[in-house]
Design an enzyme around this catalytic site. Structure first.
Site, PDB file in Angstrom:
ATOM      1  N   THR A 105      40.769   4.414 126.266  1.00 52.55           N
ATOM      2  CA  THR A 105      39.805   4.627 127.356  1.00 52.55           C
ATOM      3  C   THR A 105      40.121   3.640 128.479  1.00 52.55           C
ATOM      4  OG1 THR A 105      38.191   3.169 126.283  1.00 52.55           O
ATOM      5  CG2 THR A 105      37.963   5.534 125.889  1.00 52.55           C
TER       6      THR A 105
ATOM      7  N   LYS B 263      42.350   1.511 119.435  1.00 50.76           N
ATOM      8  CA  LYS B 263      41.888   1.441 120.831  1.00 50.76           C
ATOM      9  C   LYS B 263      40.647   0.563 120.844  1.00 50.76           C
ATOM     10  CE  LYS B 263      39.162   3.139 122.965  1.00 50.76           C
ATOM     11  NZ  LYS B 263      37.818   2.694 123.459  1.00 50.76           N
TER      12      LYS B 263
ATOM     13  N   THR C  80      36.033  -1.974 114.211  1.00 49.82           N
ATOM     14  CA  THR C  80      36.075  -1.999 115.656  1.00 49.82           C
ATOM     15  C   THR C  80      36.176  -0.588 116.179  1.00 49.82           C
ATOM     16  OG1 THR C  80      37.014  -3.017 117.585  1.00 49.82           O
ATOM     17  CG2 THR C  80      38.552  -2.087 116.015  1.00 49.82           C
TER      18      THR C  80
ATOM     19  N   GLU D  54      38.287  -5.573 128.284  1.00 56.75           N
ATOM     20  CA  GLU D  54      38.123  -5.070 129.650  1.00 56.75           C
ATOM     21  C   GLU D  54      38.204  -6.209 130.664  1.00 56.75           C
ATOM     22  OE1 GLU D  54      35.674  -0.919 129.053  1.00 56.75           O
ATOM     23  OE2 GLU D  54      34.554  -2.737 129.407  1.00 56.75           O
TER      24      GLU D  54
ATOM     25  N   ASN E 276      32.862  -2.003 134.437  1.00 54.54           N
ATOM     26  CA  ASN E 276      31.617  -1.574 133.816  1.00 54.54           C
ATOM     27  C   ASN E 276      30.484  -1.299 134.795  1.00 54.54           C
ATOM     28  OD1 ASN E 276      32.208  -1.478 130.958  1.00 54.54           O
ATOM     29  ND2 ASN E 276      32.821  -3.597 131.313  1.00 54.54           N
TER      30      ASN E 276
ATOM     31  N   SER F 270      31.559   7.070 136.499  1.00 49.56           N
ATOM     32  CA  SER F 270      31.994   7.851 137.661  1.00 49.56           C
ATOM     33  C   SER F 270      33.493   8.169 137.584  1.00 49.56           C
ATOM     34  CB  SER F 270      31.680   7.084 138.936  1.00 49.56           C
ATOM     35  OG  SER F 270      30.351   6.656 138.902  1.00 49.56           O
TER      36      SER F 270
END
Lengths: 408, 408
Positions: A154, A180, A191, A277, A403, A408
């Site tokens: 992702t 992932k 996880t 991230e 985040n 969107s």
């Protein structure tokens, strides 16, 4: 014992093939959004699932499948771009995914492990998946691990795959895995998504034991953002094709397998934490001298989860006061007047705190150490001989950016 | 009951004066770094302290002082720019601060409440404080609340002060307070630093009862970043100069005082949460329909602390899946299939989730609501009639920026 890293990811163990495809769940056509792993013969399977009360529908369906099949599995199907969680028809869609894959693979639906990752609460359309599955099956190949790995990503920026070989009873055995995980990473059982396969011959019971023990020290010790996902799952299929005498009791061979499994999972943990991230740095928080392992784990997790500490690491700021602060509120029983702290990286090591009080250290040297991409925070509690390590990453502008506008 | 907001901050209650000064702890000469509050007559005092195992030296010294004085206090001295925590000579320095202030004020050191806020682990030099105290005492005035409030700010962008008046026994009583707190805000007993004063006449025991009960629903329900500070402290001095009949038992008058105190502390809570480091929005997470208050609080705190949810609020993204996810891992026992979620602001209210499943809502309307500076997240658990509210803020680039380089 000799564990050797090899190529091939989930296709490295004998009898496993994999593939990835873009079926249209994501609008971005340049990235795969669905993946498949298939074993020529069925194998024993084990899995661990998120402890979040809100559980993704694919986890429920996987659990049901493995129950129905007595823990026998032969394939994995997983999409990205939509978590299929908190949807009224979630179970139905996840079951449909298994059914479609089973028909195409000519196996039973209950022999399939199904996963989904992406946005929560948006109905998952089965149509793109229906179109994608034949392509996945057609493309299954010995070098499809990479493509499958892409299919489950992702916000991940790096593929996370590994394979190792090791020997049991003179037979070469292999473990391969893809994973992932980048945000919503604070596993409390497993996880995000990790699919492990092996050609080792092992009983279903010992396979589950090995996996359940393993995650406690590996995936459950990672945190990117303190958010335990609804879709966390680690699964393993072992098809026995390595030809070793079946591991059906505790002992040397089981230990060898566990060690190889740990090599694989720890590698993936560091990959997941380091690719958190927005992360620019992998942080490893190493606790020594605890009077028990639980205390060591609480302290390690407390530090690795501190937003303030993570932001300091982003800024390469040797702000050890935030380490002490996090230890203090972690809930662990420690003597703050005995705590030592040091920072270490490829640029060296620097002691910054002794007996809970600051040392006079070179800020310049500290900066040099903290500017490296992999940082160890070494904490000695000086109360005993137990240890634990937690894995995380720094908190950056990018995390907020990713985040602030994920849907969107 | 009539609670009226009035001007004057900590100088509003009868007999209280305050002042602030720049003494040189911070290099930035444009901002005060030390503050004093003084009452003409001594009063009863109460305080609550951080539950962090690592406690700032000023907290220990304040606790000792109030023990020695049987809970009688007459002044507050507090510096910013340095937390005086994790320093070998911390206690000594905090005691010296009290001694210097006491000499200048001609009172006893044990009648002083001392606080410090700023960087942890850097020795605090007494010299600037020694020079600053005479100036503080000289400048004590009836309109010094503002200057004192500035003296305790660190990364705060807004001053947090308030005063109210209310009636007990036909006598006008007042409560005034100043507070600071922006980062490292996740109080587990009190918040960073809140100094409250009142001219009410009340017994020391009931004063402590009122304060201890109060913080459970106010300061302990804020979170900016999940980091419980080492220096959290809320103190209150009541000097009795309002002339009401002394409150020495439970009943109507005590309830009136508690209500006024709650007015003051809730106001400060929202100010602190809304001025969280880097924050652009105040978030209020309102839980209704819980089967007990503890569950309501756990759920409220779980949501308000979720980094992913906070980042979504920064992006004005109605990502309610992250609300469900946070509830799911919060540890509270809830039925996820009964949860309703709505977002509300001055632009209106929108239902986004019913019975744990997404509703078809207008993204445009949701955006309009979430772009406002104060957002309520309304969560109904539909299991009972208990409620709780937690206060927090969004996670922004600025938070990372501020904390990536706080010490420099």
């Amino acid at each position: 014992m000799n564990i050797k890293e090899i190529n091939g990811g989930v296709c490295a163990p004998k009898g496993f093939k994999a593939s990835g495809a873009h079926c249209g769940i994501r609008h971005n056509r340049t990235k795969n959004d669905i993946a498949m792993i298939f074993s020529e013969v069925s194998g024993v399977a084990a899995a661990v699932y998120t402890k979040n009360l809100v559980k993704g529908a694919p986890l429920t369906v996987t659990k049901n499948n493995l129950q129905k099949s007595n823990g026998i599995a032969q394939a994995v199907i997983c999409n990205s771009g939509n978590a299929n969680t908190c949807n009224a028809n979630g179970i139905e869609i996840a079951e449909k995914m298994c059914e479609l894959a089973a028909n195409e693979l000519k196996i039973k639906p209950e022999n399939i492990i199904v996963g989904s990752t992406g946005v929560i609460g948006q109905p998952l359309d089965i149509e793109p998946i229906k179109k994608g599955i034949p392509e996945l099956v057609k493309n299954l190949s010995d070098n499809g691990s990479d493509s499958a790995c892409e299919g489950i990503m992702t916000t991940d920026t790096k593929k996370k795959e590994i394979a190792v070989e090791f020997e049991i009873d003179g037979k070469i055995c292999r473990i391969g895995a893809i994973a992932k995980g980048s945000g919503m990473i604070h596993p409390n059982m497993a996880t995000m998504l990790v699919f492990i396969v092996s050609d080792v011959s092992i009983s279903a019971e010992l396979l589950q034991t090995a996996l359940s023990e393993n995650v406690k020290d590996t995936f459950n010790m990672i945190s990117v953002d303190g958010d335990t996902s609804t879709n966390d799952m680690v699964s393993i299929i072992a098809n026995g094709m390595a030809g070793n005498e079946k591991i059906s009791e505790l002992g040397k061979n089981f230990d060898t397998f566990k060690e190889a499994l740990k090599f694989v999972t720890l590698y993936l943990c560091k990959k997941i934490a380091g690719d958190g991230e927005g992360a620019t740095k992998l942080l490893e928080c190493v606790i020594n001298g605890a009077d028990n392992i639980n205390t060591a784990k609480i302290v390690a997790k407390g530090v690795i989860c501190s937003s303030l500490f993570k932001a300091a690491m982003f800024g390469a700021d040797a702000n050890w006061g935030r380490v002490l602060c996090a230890i203090g509120y972690s809930g662990a029983e420690v003597d703050v007047n005995k705590i030592d702290v040091a920072f270490e990286s490829e640029a060296g090591k620097i002691d910054v705190c002794h007996n809970g009080t600051g040392l006079d250290f070179s800020e310049e040297k500290a900066k040099e150490i903290l500017l490296k991409p992999e940082i160890k925070i070494l904490i000695s509690l000086n109360l005993g001989d137990k240890s634990a390590t937690a894995y995380g990453c720094d908190l950056t502008y990018e995390y907020v950016k990713i985040n602030g506008d994920y849907r969107s």
